[in-house]
Structures are given as structure tokens and as C-alpha cells.
Design an enzyme around this catalytic site. Structure first.
Site: not given
Ligand code: AGP
Length: 607
Positions: A2, A27, A73, A99-100, A481, A485, A488, A504, A602
């Protein structure tokens, strides 16, 4: 997640607020709304969907020089028009954006309903509007104080009240809020990105703080008892263009290409060539304290967790201290044992991720020392930690983290180097690693220069329904990672595995439709890795191999992507850069909204 924007001043508020909301779109959100306070009282427009659609649908007469807006959100209740913020009381004289999460909202909703209040949404936030309206305090600040006195939870919020048309009242507990100072106009926002085009003179509210914001200025107070806190605004050192994609087709691409420069920024002034070490004043730990560390536990979420695994490997190798990373989202739920001689390290780009923040609080509540590797200066996690290393990656807008992740790795390398050099890491090895770190930004540039070769490979990978990413030891977190990526932003199923574990179980899934992206660096495991490639090839699995010059892949039929070699301990981050590009070009080929992948946010500020 949010986002909040508010404006009070000389202009029509709605366009300013809407423009600010578009700056928060990255975000992640699923509905948006705006409320203005003008001569005819409060008017609200809100709906599920994009900010752009909200702007198009705005009533013609939507005038008022005071306004608040929100991108939501969904948490409590689906993404509907009714659940979008702002929320109002029954008379429409109070409007709230929040927010929250209000933890006791169910009880408060029941209480309000019993008292005859008609609730118009499924949200936790709506209770705040009714509670403010119900308070008999004679100031808006008093009404907000009364409302907040009844709620348990986290909030960054902004309130309008028709009886107090000269002000916006904002309050913070766990969700960021800044007040921006203009010329006879003022702004509020949950993220500097929303207002940086208008002002860089800001005050960051602390948890427990409230602010009265009028066109002429602002004043701060504790929201529990309205005692003044006297906060003043300060100039922040940000470049507004850092929040623009400029000539780039997306923020993700811009941020990938920025890495040679941003990598330099995290290293700047921290390397000591003479003694082969790093200087990290922000840790606030002297050599004796660093030497007393017996174990390192790294806490982060998502990509920050995977880079934490890379960091743990670096620390074990260079400092010979047992180190591991754990998903911060799980940590506190297992009632962890906090050891006095363990150094806890929280890693986060945003510094807002609630799971990581709560993990830090768990450590500190039990008396542990926690340092932060954080990008956003002054963010909640940075403030909660005992010290830390700022990442200096600049604002990262794309949901998929790239440049911040690279800087997390480099910050771990600096930490490992310093921990190593107060122990048994030789000066020769220290110097070797310092030189390696100095070479890295240029080598990242070399990898990026090879982008064109990756485009066709990425397109082919994009066509697969499912992919494997494999690596061993240092390479395994890189594979994790890479898979993260890829999924995502391409929405393809991508699974990471240790190369050694394939046979395995998962080898059963390999067929001509399931490609594997394999990391095969020039190290002591290269030969074994090549053996695994043969096993994949024998099952007709297509192969893309990220490797180094000099690695003999034998007869293996694979598309080969060669990256420059650095020191073996530092190689993981160079192996990761092509994976960013593969994910990017796959998503672009599929026509996805790269900076705003579906269902993701985000900063994940709710549990
Ligand atoms: C990364 O590509 C992701 N969007 C996600 O996994 C992110 O790294 C995670 O939510 C942690 O975010 P932060 O680094 O702001 O704590």
C-alpha cells in the site's frame, strides 16, 4: 504494497495526489482512491484497478486544495471498489488512508456494528474512520489520538476531517511516513518516491509520532498524549532523476545497467589495500568485539535470503566462523535460541519488510546483537539494528531486485573480509580479495556488454513450461536467486536444485521440454558439474551453461555463456548477472509488465 500520498496547499490536490500515486505503483497494488477536502466538504473517488483508470473516472467537480490518496494491496477483503481507501465514517465527514494492519479490527468492527454503525467495507482500516468520527475530542489531533488508543497494530495513516479543513493529520506506528515541505504547500507520503519531484526537504516520522500538516508547515507530537516532539525537516541527498526510468524501457533494465556504478558506491572508502581488509565504521564494533563473534546468523526474505546464503558462504570461507542464513519470515515462529556470541545480520533492500523487521526485534528483545545490510537510509530495519552497512545502491524501483542484491553480496564480502582479517585470514589473501573486489565493477560491465548474446537464449527459455536452475556449494544460492528472478517476472515455473541432488529425484522431470540453466564455474567442482550435464543431456534436456573460460565442457551440447573470472569466493555475483538478463529478456519476450509483476509488491509490509 500500500502507498499513501497527501497534499495541502495552493493547487488542486487531486492531480498532485494522483501523480504521486503513480510514483508508488511499483510497490504493488490492486485498487486506488483519493479524497479531497474543499468548500463542499469531503469527496471520495476510489475503485479497483489502476491509478490511471481512477484518474480517468474522476468526477468533473472534484475540487479542493487538500487531499489524500492511496494505493491498496488487498489484505482484509478482496480488491473491490468498496474496500479501496480512503474510508469514511457514515456521515462522510472523515476520510482515512492507512498502510499496515489493525490487529484487533474484528473486535472493533463487531463493537461498532453492535453500536449501530453501518460498515461499508470488509477492511480493518474502516474502523479508524468511525473511531475518529466517534471521538468527542475538540481537535482533530485529539480525535486521532482517541482512535489510535483503541487500536492494536501497525499503521502509517493520513486523516481528513470536514470540521478541520486547514489540516491533514498523519500518524505512524510501524509503517513509514514522511512529511515534505514546499512553498506554502506541504506533502505527505509513505515513500519519498511519491513526492521527490516536488521537494527534497522532508521530515521522517518515528513510530509513535503524529504530525499536523497545514499549507504553512507542520508540527509533530507523540500520538499517545500529544506532547510535542519538535521534529524539523532536513534536506535529503537524493537525485529526483534516480526515480525516473529515463530512456530505459523499464526500471529493471535501468537498474541492471547501473550495477557497475552502484557496485563502486558500496565499496567506496571501505577497502584498505595496505592491510588487505575492509573498514566498516557503521558496524560500531571494534576488533575485540569482532573477534568475539563465534557464529553468524543472516536473516532476510526472498532474494535477500538467497544472497544471505551467498554471504554465509563468504563468511565461513574467509573468516572460518560458522554462518548460515534463514528466511526471516520463519525465524521468530520457532522461538529461536539467541546466543550472545552470535552476530545476527538482517539484510533488506527496502528496510521495511515486516518479516525481517520482526526477526530483528526478536533478536534484540532476547538481548542479541543485530546489524543491518540495508539500502534505504533511515528505514525501519536500519533504525532497529545496532549498526550496519548501508548498501548505497540508490533507489531501486523495479519489484525484481538486481542492483541492491549485487550490493548486498558486496557488503557481505566486506563484512567477511573484516571478520576474516581480525582472525586468521592472511594479509596476502586479504589483499587478493581487496583487488578482486576492486575489479568487480568493471567485470560486471563486461558481462552486461554481452547482453545481446543472451536475448535469443532468454526467448527460448521463456517458451518452456518449467525450468531448472542448478549449482553447487557457492553456486547453489546463485541458482536459487536465478530461479527466483525468472519466476517473478516471467511467471514460468523455475526450480533451483543443487547439481549434486539432481539424480536423487528431480532428474525424473528432465525431458526435451524442460531446460536447465547450470552454473559451472572454474573451480574444484567443475569436473563433477560436467558429469551432471552429461546426465541431463542423456535425457535430452536442453542446457544453458553459465561458465568461465577454460572450463572443459567436453562433448556436452549446451549453449555456453562465459563470464569473467574473479577470485573464486567472489565469482558468485558475476555468475548471477547473466541470470538477471535472462529473466529480463524472457519476461520482455512474453510481453509482461516487468516492473510490476502480477501479485507481487516491492516492499512486503504485512505478514
Ligand atoms: C526480489 O526480487 C524480490 N522482489 C523479493 O524476494 C525481495 O527480495 C524480498 O521481498 C525482500 O525485500 P527487501 O530486500 O526489501 O527486504
Amino acid at each position: 504494497m500500500c502507498g499513501i500520498v497527501g497534499y495541502i496547499g495552493r493547487q488542486e490536490a487531486a492531480p498532485v495526489v494522483l501523480e504521486g500515486l503513480t510514483r508508488l505503483e511499483h510497490r504493488g497494488y490492486d485498487s486506488a482512491g483519493v479524497a479531497v477536502l474543499g468548500n463542499r466538504g469531503i469527496r471520495v473517488a476510489k475503485q479497483a484497478g489502476r491509478v490511471r483508470d481512477l484518474g480517468d473516472a474522476l468526477p468533473k467537480r472534484f475540487a479542493g486544495a487538500t487531499g489524500i490518496g492511496h494505493t491498496r494491496w488487498a489484505t482484509h477483503g478482496p480488491a473491490t471498489d468498496a474496500n479501496a481507501h480512503p474510508h469514511t465514517d457514515e456521515a462522510g465527514r472523515v476520510a482515512v488512508v492507512h498502510n499496515g494492519i489493525i490487529d484487533n479490527s474484528a473486535a472493533l468492527r463487531a463493537e461498532l456494528a453492535d453500536a449501530g454503525t453501518a460498515l461499508a467495507s470488509d477492511t480493518d482500516t474502516e474502523v479508524l474512520a468511525h473511531l475518529v468520527a466517534r471521538s468527542d475530542a475538540d481537535t482533530l489531533e485529539g480525535k486521532v489520538r482517541d482512535a489510535l488508543g483503541a487500536v492494536v497494530g501497525t499503521y502509517g495513516l493520513a486523516v481528513l476531517h470536514a470540521d478541520f479543513p486547514d489540516r491533514i493529520v498523519v500518524a505512524r506506528n510501524g509503517s513509514p511516513l514522511v512529511v515534505g515541505v514546499g512553498d506554502k504547500e506541504m506533502y505527505v507520503a509513505s515513500d519519498l518516491a511519491a513526492i521527490v519531484r516536488h521537494t527534497t526537504t522532508v521530515a521522517v516520522l518515528d513510530d509513535g509520532e503524529m504530525a499536523t500538516v497545514t499549507a504553512a508547515g507542520f508540527s509533530t507530537m507523540r500520538h499517545s498524549d500529544l506532547v510535542a516532539t519538535g521534529k524539523t525537516a532536513a534536506e535529503v541527498d537524493v537525485d529526483a532523476s534516480a526515480y525516473e526510468a529515463g530512456e530505459h524501457e523499464s526500471f529493471m533494465r535501468k537498474e541492471i545497467l547501473e550495477q557497475p556504478t552502484t557496485a563502486q558506491a558500496v565499496l567506496r572508502g571501505r577497502l584498505d589495500e595496505r592491510f588487505g581488509t575492509a573498514h566498516l565504521g557503521g558496524l560500531d564494533m571494534d576488533a575485540r568485539q569482532l573477534r568475539a563473534v563465534r557464529r553468524v546468523k543472516i536473516l532476510g526474505c526472498g532474494s535477500a535470503y538467497y544472497v544471505g546464503q551467498m554471504g554465509a558462504a563468504l563468511i565461513e570461507e574467509l573468516a572460518r566462523i560458522p554462518a548460515d542464513a534463514e528466511a526471516a519470515s520463519e525465524f521468530r515462529y520457532r522461538d529461536p535460541v539467541i546466543e550472545p556470541d552470535t552476530l545476527y545480520v538482517a539484510v533488506s533492500q527496502s528496510g521495511e519488510t515486516i518479516d525481517t523487521l520482526l526477526a530483528v526485534q526478536e533478536v534484540r528483545r532476547k538481548g542479541g546483537r543485530c546489524v543491518g545490510l540495508v539500502n534505504v537510509v533511515g528505514s525501519a530495519i536500519a533504525r532497529e539494528c545496532d549498526g550496519g552497512i548501508y548498501l548505497h545502491a540508490g533507489p531501486e524501483v523495479a519489484v525484481a531486485s538486481t542492483k541492491a542484491l549485487t550490493n548486498m553480496f558486496l557488503a557481505f564480502a566486506l563484512l567477511a573480509l573484516q571478520l576474516g582479517r581480525v582472525r586468521d585470514l592472511s594479509i596476502a589473501d586479504g589483499k587478493r580479495l581487496v583487488a578482486g573486489l576492486e575489479r568487480l565493477p568493471g567485470q560486471i560491465e563486461e558481462v552486461l556488454a554481452g547482453e545481446a548474446e543472451l536475448v535469443e537464449v532468454a526467448k527460448d527459455l521463456a517458451e518452456a513450461r518449467s525450468l531448472f536452475f542448478i549449482g553447487r556449494v557457492r553456486g547453489f544460492p546463485v541458482a536459487r536467486e536465478g530461479a527466483q528472478k525468472f519466476k517473478e517476472i516471467s511467471y514460468r515455473h523455475a526450480e533451483a536444485y543443487q547439481t549434486s541432488e539432481l539424480k536423487h529425484g528431480p532428474l525424473a522431470l528432465i525431458d526435451p521440454e524442460v531446460p536447465t540453466v547450470a552454473l559451472v564455474p572454474h573451480d574444484e567442482l567443475a569436473e563433477r558439474n560436467v558429469g551432471a550435464l552429461h546426465e541431463i543431456e542423456a535425457r535430452k534436456g536442453p542446457l544453458v551453461v553459465i561458465t568461465h573460460e577454460g572450463v572443459d565442457l567436453g562433448e556436452v551440447n549446451a549453449r555456453r555463456i562465459v563470464v569473467p573470472r574473479n577470485e573464486p569466493e567472489l565469482d558468485p555475483i558475476l555468475l548471477n548477472v547473466p541470470l538477471q538478463l535472462l529473466a529480463y529478456h524472457a519476461a520482455q519476450h512474453l510481453g509482461h509488465d516487468i516492473d510490476k509483476p502480477r501479485n507481487l509488491a516491492k516492499s512486503v509490509t504485512v505478514e
